[in-house]
Design a protein around this motif. Structure first.
Motif, short mmCIF file in Angstrom:
data_model
loop_
_atom_site.label_atom_id
_atom_site.label_comp_id
_atom_site.label_asym_id
_atom_site.label_seq_id
_atom_site.Cartn_x
_atom_site.Cartn_y
_atom_site.Cartn_z
N MET A 1 16.04 -15.41 112.66
CA MET A 1 15.40 -15.91 111.46
C MET A 1 16.07 -17.20 110.98
O MET A 1 15.39 -18.12 110.57
CB MET A 1 15.45 -14.82 110.38
CG MET A 1 14.75 -15.18 109.12
SD MET A 1 12.98 -15.25 109.42
CE MET A 1 12.43 -15.47 107.82
N TYR A 2 17.40 -17.25 111.06
CA TYR A 2 18.16 -18.42 110.61
C TYR A 2 17.78 -19.64 111.44
O TYR A 2 17.58 -20.72 110.88
CB TYR A 2 19.66 -18.13 110.69
CG TYR A 2 20.51 -19.31 110.32
CD1 TYR A 2 20.60 -19.71 108.99
CD2 TYR A 2 21.18 -20.04 111.28
CE1 TYR A 2 21.37 -20.80 108.64
CE2 TYR A 2 21.95 -21.13 110.95
CZ TYR A 2 22.05 -21.51 109.62
OH TYR A 2 22.80 -22.59 109.28
N ASN A 3 17.67 -19.50 112.76
CA ASN A 3 17.32 -20.62 113.63
C ASN A 3 15.92 -21.15 113.33
O ASN A 3 15.69 -22.36 113.35
CB ASN A 3 17.41 -20.21 115.10
CG ASN A 3 18.85 -20.12 115.56
OD1 ASN A 3 19.74 -20.69 114.94
ND2 ASN A 3 19.07 -19.39 116.64
N LYS A 4 14.99 -20.24 113.07
CA LYS A 4 13.62 -20.64 112.76
C LYS A 4 13.58 -21.47 111.48
O LYS A 4 12.90 -22.50 111.41
CB LYS A 4 12.74 -19.39 112.63
CG LYS A 4 11.27 -19.68 112.50
CD LYS A 4 10.49 -18.37 112.46
CE LYS A 4 9.02 -18.64 112.39
NZ LYS A 4 8.24 -17.40 112.34
N THR A 5 14.30 -21.09 110.47
CA THR A 5 14.36 -21.82 109.20
C THR A 5 14.99 -23.20 109.41
O THR A 5 14.50 -24.20 108.87
CB THR A 5 15.17 -21.02 108.16
OG1 THR A 5 14.60 -19.74 108.03
CG2 THR A 5 15.16 -21.72 106.82
N MET A 6 16.04 -23.26 110.20
CA MET A 6 16.71 -24.55 110.46
C MET A 6 15.81 -25.48 111.25
O MET A 6 15.77 -26.69 110.97
CB MET A 6 18.02 -24.31 111.22
CG MET A 6 19.09 -23.62 110.39
SD MET A 6 19.53 -24.55 108.91
CE MET A 6 20.41 -25.89 109.64
N THR A 9 13.04 -26.74 108.86
CA THR A 9 13.63 -27.69 107.92
C THR A 9 13.90 -29.02 108.62
O THR A 9 13.61 -30.10 108.08
CB THR A 9 14.93 -27.12 107.32
OG1 THR A 9 14.65 -25.88 106.70
CG2 THR A 9 15.53 -28.07 106.31
#
Length: 132
Positions: A1-6, A9
């Protein structure tokens, strides 16, 4: 999930940076200036307003080449009126206010034409005529 948000962005920032000049200039541009018409309200020219707005430099370059390189000083007849080929002989006869006619659009488009490297501005030409 963190990679998708980064990634999302990063893509948003990338798109904003790449398109920044386009939307920034669109916000700052303001309305397109309308050049001042000649005194007396004569609205006919050697070509249509749309043509002159888009291609006046090509026309002036063709006239320059005809006159200077080919010694072709034949007049151009439009609507029964004769125009002599030349910036000062044709254009500036009617459009005598360089600041309001030429400079307003050239400043808006951020271009610096080289016409006045050789030609006298209308005010300089008028003062030369008065001196003689």
């Amino acid at each position: 999930m963190y990679n998708k948000t980064m990634i999302i962005t990063g893509l948003v920032i990338f798109v904003l940076m790449v398109t920044f000049p386009v939307w920034y200039n669109g916000l700052d541009a303001g309305p397109l200036p309308k050049p001042e018409l000649p005194p007396g309200g004569e609205k006919e020219c050697v070509a249509s307003a749309a043509f002159m707005r888009d291609k006046h430099m090509q026309l002036l370059n063709e006239w320059r080449d005809d006159v200077l390189r080919n010694s072709d000083r034949v007049t151009v007849t439009v609507g029964g009126k004769e125009y002599r080929k030349g910036l000062q002989l044709a254009c500036m006869e009617c459009h005598s206010n360089k600041e309001k006619f030429c400079d307003s659009c050239h400043d808006y488009a951020a271009v610096t034409p080289t016409c006045w490297d050789c030609h006298l501005t209308p005010t300089e030409a008028a003062s030369k005529k008065e001196a003689h």
